[in-house]
Motif scaffolding. Structure first.
Motif, mmCIF file in Angstrom:
data_model
loop_
_atom_site.group_PDB
_atom_site.id
_atom_site.type_symbol
_atom_site.label_atom_id
_atom_site.label_comp_id
_atom_site.label_asym_id
_atom_site.label_seq_id
_atom_site.Cartn_x
_atom_site.Cartn_y
_atom_site.Cartn_z
ATOM 1 N N ARG A 52 48.169 3.125 50.764
ATOM 2 C CA ARG A 52 49.469 2.840 51.399
ATOM 3 C C ARG A 52 49.741 3.834 52.529
ATOM 4 N NH1 ARG A 52 50.680 1.682 46.073
ATOM 5 N NH2 ARG A 52 51.509 3.772 45.697
ATOM 6 N N ASP A 55 47.576 2.815 55.460
ATOM 7 C CA ASP A 55 48.142 1.624 56.093
ATOM 8 C C ASP A 55 49.306 2.014 57.005
ATOM 9 O OD1 ASP A 55 48.712 -1.194 56.556
ATOM 10 O OD2 ASP A 55 50.346 -0.957 55.107
ATOM 11 N N LEU A 156 42.007 -3.466 58.636
ATOM 12 C CA LEU A 156 41.651 -2.640 57.488
ATOM 13 C C LEU A 156 40.952 -3.569 56.503
ATOM 14 C CD1 LEU A 156 41.876 0.124 56.042
ATOM 15 C CD2 LEU A 156 44.035 -0.710 55.063
ATOM 16 N N ALA A 172 44.800 -5.669 56.018
ATOM 17 C CA ALA A 172 45.890 -5.558 56.997
ATOM 18 C C ALA A 172 45.297 -5.678 58.387
ATOM 19 C CB ALA A 172 46.607 -4.207 56.851
#
Length: 177
Positions: A52, A55, A156, A172
């Protein structure tokens, strides 16, 4: 834990052209064409919290679209060839995009990448392929057609723990421009 890396997707018409170069090389394990990509930053196996953070950090990348040129076939490994690749011509814009991602991934706590960035598309992984067979394969395909595209996003990817070559999943996408 997901195994992550960032990269550029290869347009389908180029993937089709690259896939036509498959075959004729003993010891080659050809990559499925839907898994062709240009790796920008291998991240590795990480926990979900770090994923996370990465990201979020990658979402802060603000770069213009990148022109990409595939200009030749080559191999990695010298006397012990381990991969057949389509070489990507290095450009300042591509190097800057990769360096920006390197900085952001490191800010999320990932160690520095130990390998020099060499942009390419892996076409086959080699096991026990003789250097002569690889040289013959490359010589027979010496008239590589230069291929160009513009990348308007980077992605990603995740992959399962395997010997490489996919399948890869886009987790992503981040726009360029």
């Amino acid at each position: 834990m997901p195994r992550l890396f960032t990269g550029l997707e290869i347009p389908s018409d180029m993937s089709d052209a690259l896939a036509r170069m498959r075959g004729g090389l003993p010891g080659a394990r050809w990559i499925d064409q839907q898994n062709y990509h240009i790796t920008l930053r291998f991240i590795g196996d990480i926990d979900h919290a770090t994923a996370r953070d990465i990201d979020a950090a990658l979402g802060e990348v603000h770069r213009e679209p990148v022109a990409v040129t595939l200009d030749s076939l080559s191999a990695f490994g010298g006397g012990r060839p381990r991969a057949v690749i389509a070489r990507v011509a290095p450009t300042a814009a591509l190097a800057e995009l990769q360096a920006d991602q390197e900085r952001r991934v490191r800010s999320a706590g990932i160690p520095p990448e130990g390998r020099k960035f060499t942009p390419h598309v892996t076409l086959a992984r080699l096991r026990d392929a003789s250097p002569m067979d690889v040289a013959d394969y490359l010589a027979l395909r010496g008239a590589f057609p230069t291929m160009r595209f513009t990348a308007y996003r980077f992605v990603l990817f995740s992959s399962r723990d395997s010997v490489g070559g996919g399948p890869y999943v886009i987790e992503a996408a981040y726009p360029l421009g």
